[in-house]
Design a protein around this motif. Structure first.
Motif, PDB file in Angstrom:
ATOM      1  N   ALA A   1     -14.896   7.398  -1.232  1.00 14.22           N
ATOM      2  CA  ALA A   1     -13.998   7.082  -2.349  1.00 14.22           C
ATOM      3  C   ALA A   1     -12.676   6.533  -1.811  1.00 14.22           C
ATOM      4  O   ALA A   1     -12.205   6.938  -0.747  1.00 14.22           O
ATOM      5  CB  ALA A   1     -13.733   8.331  -3.186  1.00 14.22           C
ATOM      6  N   GLU A   2     -12.112   5.613  -2.563  1.00 13.46           N
ATOM      7  CA  GLU A   2     -10.792   5.122  -2.215  1.00 13.46           C
ATOM      8  C   GLU A   2      -9.811   6.284  -2.317  1.00 13.46           C
ATOM      9  O   GLU A   2      -9.900   7.107  -3.230  1.00 13.46           O
ATOM     10  CB  GLU A   2     -10.403   4.007  -3.183  1.00 13.46           C
ATOM     11  N   SER A   3      -8.884   6.370  -1.363  1.00 10.78           N
ATOM     12  CA  SER A   3      -7.921   7.466  -1.399  1.00 10.78           C
ATOM     13  C   SER A   3      -6.532   6.959  -1.048  1.00 10.78           C
ATOM     14  O   SER A   3      -6.373   5.980  -0.324  1.00 10.78           O
ATOM     15  CB  SER A   3      -8.348   8.607  -0.469  1.00 10.78           C
TER      16      SER A   3
ATOM     17  N   PHE B   1      -5.811   5.405   7.011  1.00 10.59           N
ATOM     18  CA  PHE B   1      -4.851   5.040   5.971  1.00 10.59           C
ATOM     19  C   PHE B   1      -3.950   3.921   6.485  1.00 10.59           C
ATOM     20  O   PHE B   1      -3.523   3.942   7.638  1.00 10.59           O
ATOM     21  CB  PHE B   1      -4.007   6.250   5.556  1.00 10.59           C
ATOM     22  N   ARG B   2      -3.684   2.956   5.586  1.00  8.56           N
ATOM     23  CA  ARG B   2      -2.834   1.815   5.929  1.00  8.56           C
ATOM     24  C   ARG B   2      -1.683   1.734   4.927  1.00  8.56           C
ATOM     25  O   ARG B   2      -1.900   1.908   3.723  1.00  8.56           O
ATOM     26  CB  ARG B   2      -3.629   0.503   5.893  1.00  8.56           C
ATOM     27  N   PRO B   3      -0.461   1.433   5.408  1.00 11.12           N
ATOM     28  CA  PRO B   3       0.680   1.310   4.495  1.00 11.12           C
ATOM     29  C   PRO B   3       0.471   0.187   3.489  1.00 11.12           C
ATOM     30  O   PRO B   3      -0.150  -0.831   3.798  1.00 11.12           O
ATOM     31  CB  PRO B   3       1.852   0.972   5.421  1.00 11.12           C
ATOM     32  N   GLU B   4       0.990   0.403   2.278  1.00  6.68           N
ATOM     33  CA  GLU B   4       0.995  -0.656   1.277  1.00  6.68           C
ATOM     34  C   GLU B   4       2.294  -0.573   0.498  1.00  6.68           C
ATOM     35  O   GLU B   4       2.814   0.512   0.247  1.00  6.68           O
ATOM     36  CB  GLU B   4      -0.220  -0.574   0.349  1.00  6.68           C
ATOM     37  N   GLY B   5       2.808  -1.722   0.125  1.00 10.81           N
ATOM     38  CA  GLY B   5       4.024  -1.750  -0.662  1.00 10.81           C
ATOM     39  C   GLY B   5       5.259  -1.481   0.168  1.00 10.81           C
ATOM     40  O   GLY B   5       5.230  -1.480   1.402  1.00 10.81           O
ATOM     41  N   GLU B   6       6.322  -1.230  -0.544  1.00 12.16           N
ATOM     42  CA  GLU B   6       7.633  -1.021   0.072  1.00 12.16           C
ATOM     43  C   GLU B   6       7.921   0.468   0.246  1.00 12.16           C
ATOM     44  O   GLU B   6       7.425   1.292  -0.509  1.00 12.16           O
ATOM     45  CB  GLU B   6       8.717  -1.643  -0.814  1.00 12.16           C
ATOM     46  N   GLU B   7       8.741   0.753   1.223  1.00 15.62           N
ATOM     47  CA  GLU B   7       9.226   2.116   1.411  1.00 15.62           C
ATOM     48  C   GLU B   7      10.026   2.530   0.177  1.00 15.62           C
ATOM     49  O   GLU B   7      10.677   1.708  -0.457  1.00 15.62           O
ATOM     50  CB  GLU B   7      10.119   2.140   2.652  1.00 15.62           C
ATOM     51  N   PHE B   8       9.954   3.806  -0.180  1.00 14.76           N
ATOM     52  CA  PHE B   8      10.706   4.332  -1.314  1.00 14.76           C
ATOM     53  C   PHE B   8      11.234   5.715  -0.971  1.00 14.76           C
ATOM     54  O   PHE B   8      10.754   6.360  -0.051  1.00 14.76           O
ATOM     55  CB  PHE B   8       9.833   4.370  -2.579  1.00 14.76           C
ATOM     56  N   LEU B   9      12.249   6.120  -1.707  1.00 14.78           N
ATOM     57  CA  LEU B   9      12.818   7.449  -1.515  1.00 14.78           C
ATOM     58  C   LEU B   9      12.212   8.413  -2.522  1.00 14.78           C
ATOM     59  O   LEU B   9      12.128   8.112  -3.713  1.00 14.78           O
ATOM     60  CB  LEU B   9      14.334   7.431  -1.699  1.00 14.78           C
ATOM     61  N   GLU B  10      11.781   9.539  -2.031  1.00 15.14           N
ATOM     62  CA  GLU B  10      11.337  10.628  -2.896  1.00 15.14           C
ATOM     63  C   GLU B  10      12.120  11.856  -2.468  1.00 15.14           C
ATOM     64  O   GLU B  10      12.026  12.281  -1.310  1.00 15.14           O
ATOM     65  CB  GLU B  10       9.827  10.866  -2.760  1.00 15.14           C
ATOM     66  N   ASP B  11      12.909  12.390  -3.370  1.00 13.81           N
ATOM     67  CA  ASP B  11      13.773  13.530  -3.075  1.00 13.81           C
ATOM     68  C   ASP B  11      14.641  13.268  -1.847  1.00 13.81           C
ATOM     69  O   ASP B  11      14.870  14.157  -1.026  1.00 13.81           O
ATOM     70  CB  ASP B  11      12.950  14.806  -2.899  1.00 13.81           C
ATOM     71  N   GLY B  12      15.102  12.006  -1.708  1.00 16.41           N
ATOM     72  CA  GLY B  12      16.000  11.636  -0.620  1.00 16.41           C
ATOM     73  C   GLY B  12      15.328  11.393   0.718  1.00 16.41           C
ATOM     74  O   GLY B  12      16.002  11.144   1.714  1.00 16.41           O
ATOM     75  N   ILE B  13      13.996  11.468   0.771  1.00 13.82           N
ATOM     76  CA  ILE B  13      13.259  11.286   2.027  1.00 13.82           C
ATOM     77  C   ILE B  13      12.460   9.979   1.929  1.00 13.82           C
ATOM     78  O   ILE B  13      11.724   9.781   0.957  1.00 13.82           O
ATOM     79  CB  ILE B  13      12.311  12.471   2.292  1.00 13.82           C
ATOM     80  N   PRO B  14      12.566   9.100   2.942  1.00 15.70           N
ATOM     81  CA  PRO B  14      11.803   7.847   2.923  1.00 15.70           C
ATOM     82  C   PRO B  14      10.290   8.112   2.980  1.00 15.70           C
ATOM     83  O   PRO B  14       9.825   8.886   3.815  1.00 15.70           O
ATOM     84  CB  PRO B  14      12.270   7.107   4.180  1.00 15.70           C
ATOM     85  N   HIS B  15       9.580   7.463   2.067  1.00 17.72           N
ATOM     86  CA  HIS B  15       8.119   7.564   1.977  1.00 17.72           C
ATOM     87  C   HIS B  15       7.523   6.157   1.898  1.00 17.72           C
ATOM     88  O   HIS B  15       8.229   5.210   1.577  1.00 17.72           O
ATOM     89  CB  HIS B  15       7.711   8.297   0.690  1.00 17.72           C
ATOM     90  N   ILE B  16       6.237   6.073   2.127  1.00 18.04           N
ATOM     91  CA  ILE B  16       5.497   4.846   1.873  1.00 18.04           C
ATOM     92  C   ILE B  16       4.092   5.224   1.417  1.00 18.04           C
ATOM     93  O   ILE B  16       3.514   6.202   1.894  1.00 18.04           O
ATOM     94  CB  ILE B  16       5.440   3.909   3.105  1.00 18.04           C
ATOM     95  N   ARG B  17       3.594   4.479   0.428  1.00 22.17           N
ATOM     96  CA  ARG B  17       2.228   4.700  -0.042  1.00 22.17           C
ATOM     97  C   ARG B  17       1.271   4.201   1.034  1.00 22.17           C
ATOM     98  O   ARG B  17       1.491   3.167   1.654  1.00 22.17           O
ATOM     99  CB  ARG B  17       1.996   3.956  -1.348  1.00 22.17           C
ATOM    100  N   MET B  18       0.214   4.965   1.263  1.00 25.86           N
ATOM    101  CA  MET B  18      -0.829   4.574   2.211  1.00 25.86           C
ATOM    102  C   MET B  18      -2.160   4.678   1.500  1.00 25.86           C
ATOM    103  O   MET B  18      -2.362   5.553   0.666  1.00 25.86           O
ATOM    104  CB  MET B  18      -0.795   5.452   3.465  1.00 25.86           C
ATOM    105  N   ARG B  19      -3.072   3.780   1.834  1.00 25.74           N
ATOM    106  CA  ARG B  19      -4.373   3.713   1.154  1.00 25.74           C
ATOM    107  C   ARG B  19      -5.482   3.631   2.195  1.00 25.74           C
ATOM    108  O   ARG B  19      -5.352   2.991   3.223  1.00 25.74           O
ATOM    109  CB  ARG B  19      -4.402   2.490   0.223  1.00 25.74           C
ATOM    110  N   ARG B  20      -6.582   4.268   1.850  1.00 27.10           N
ATOM    111  CA  ARG B  20      -7.811   4.217   2.652  1.00 27.10           C
ATOM    112  C   ARG B  20      -8.912   3.744   1.713  1.00 27.10           C
ATOM    113  O   ARG B  20      -9.232   4.409   0.741  1.00 27.10           O
ATOM    114  CB  ARG B  20      -8.134   5.602   3.204  1.00 27.10           C
ATOM    115  N   SER B  21      -9.463   2.561   2.003  1.00 31.22           N
ATOM    116  CA  SER B  21     -10.491   1.985   1.126  1.00 31.22           C
ATOM    117  C   SER B  21     -11.869   2.483   1.501  1.00 31.22           C
ATOM    118  O   SER B  21     -12.140   2.809   2.634  1.00 31.22           O
ATOM    119  CB  SER B  21     -10.454   0.475   1.206  1.00 31.22           C
TER     120      SER B  21
END
Length: 151
Positions: free
Chosen positions: A112-114, A131-151
């Motif tokens: 399954a895609e995750s 998992f591979r990064p996708e999109g732009e970095e974003f802040l969540e609760d002041g901490i830098p995050h990035i969405r990662m996807r595994r196809s």
């Protein structure tokens, strides 16, 4: 130095409806200790998703019953699986416990895609599991995050 080794941990997987109160309490305590206290991010840890039937919890326990780490897998739209709330107790960091949990999660989601939202410092860790990064970095609760996807 720690006495925790991945081969000495017991990995447990349960759906939200199968959790006992002590199991849920132990995971919530670890998550609050790591995300709220240690990372100084006051946020609503209890989000209503832990006890859902489709939520699967994965944790690693030591021989004496301590939770070395945990994560959860949520069902999202279109069959996508979301891995989240990945954390390791201070006493178990650097022992391979986190990798053991992630291998279990990847086995659970199978083909399954995750997706997951990684703290940016941890992208290399998640890349080891496809998992591979996708999109732009974003802040969540002041901490830098990035969405990662595994196809």
């Amino acid at each position: 130095m720690t006495d925790v080794r991945p081969d000495s941990l017991t990995v447990v997987v349960r759906s939200g409806t199968e959790l006992s109160a002590p199991e849920l309490y132990a995971m919530l305590r670890l998550r609050v200790d790591v995300f709220v206290v240690e990372q100084e991010c006051p946020y609503p840890e209890i989000d209503g998703k832990d006890l859902l039937d489709g939520t699967r919890h994965v944790w690693a326990a030591t021989d004496d019953g301590r939770v070395a780490g945990c994560l959860r897998v949520l069902d999202e739209d279109h069959g996508v699986q979301r891995i989240g709330r990945v954390c390791t107790a201070g006493f178990a960091r650097g022992t391979g416990a986190g990798a053991l949990l992630m291998r279990t999660a990847v086995d659970l989601v199978g083909d399954a895609e995750s997706v997951l939202d990684a703290q940016t410092y941890a992208t290399g860790f998640y890349a080891r599991f496809g998992f591979r990064p996708e999109g732009e970095e974003f802040l969540e609760d002041g901490i830098p995050h990035i969405r990662m996807r595994r196809s």
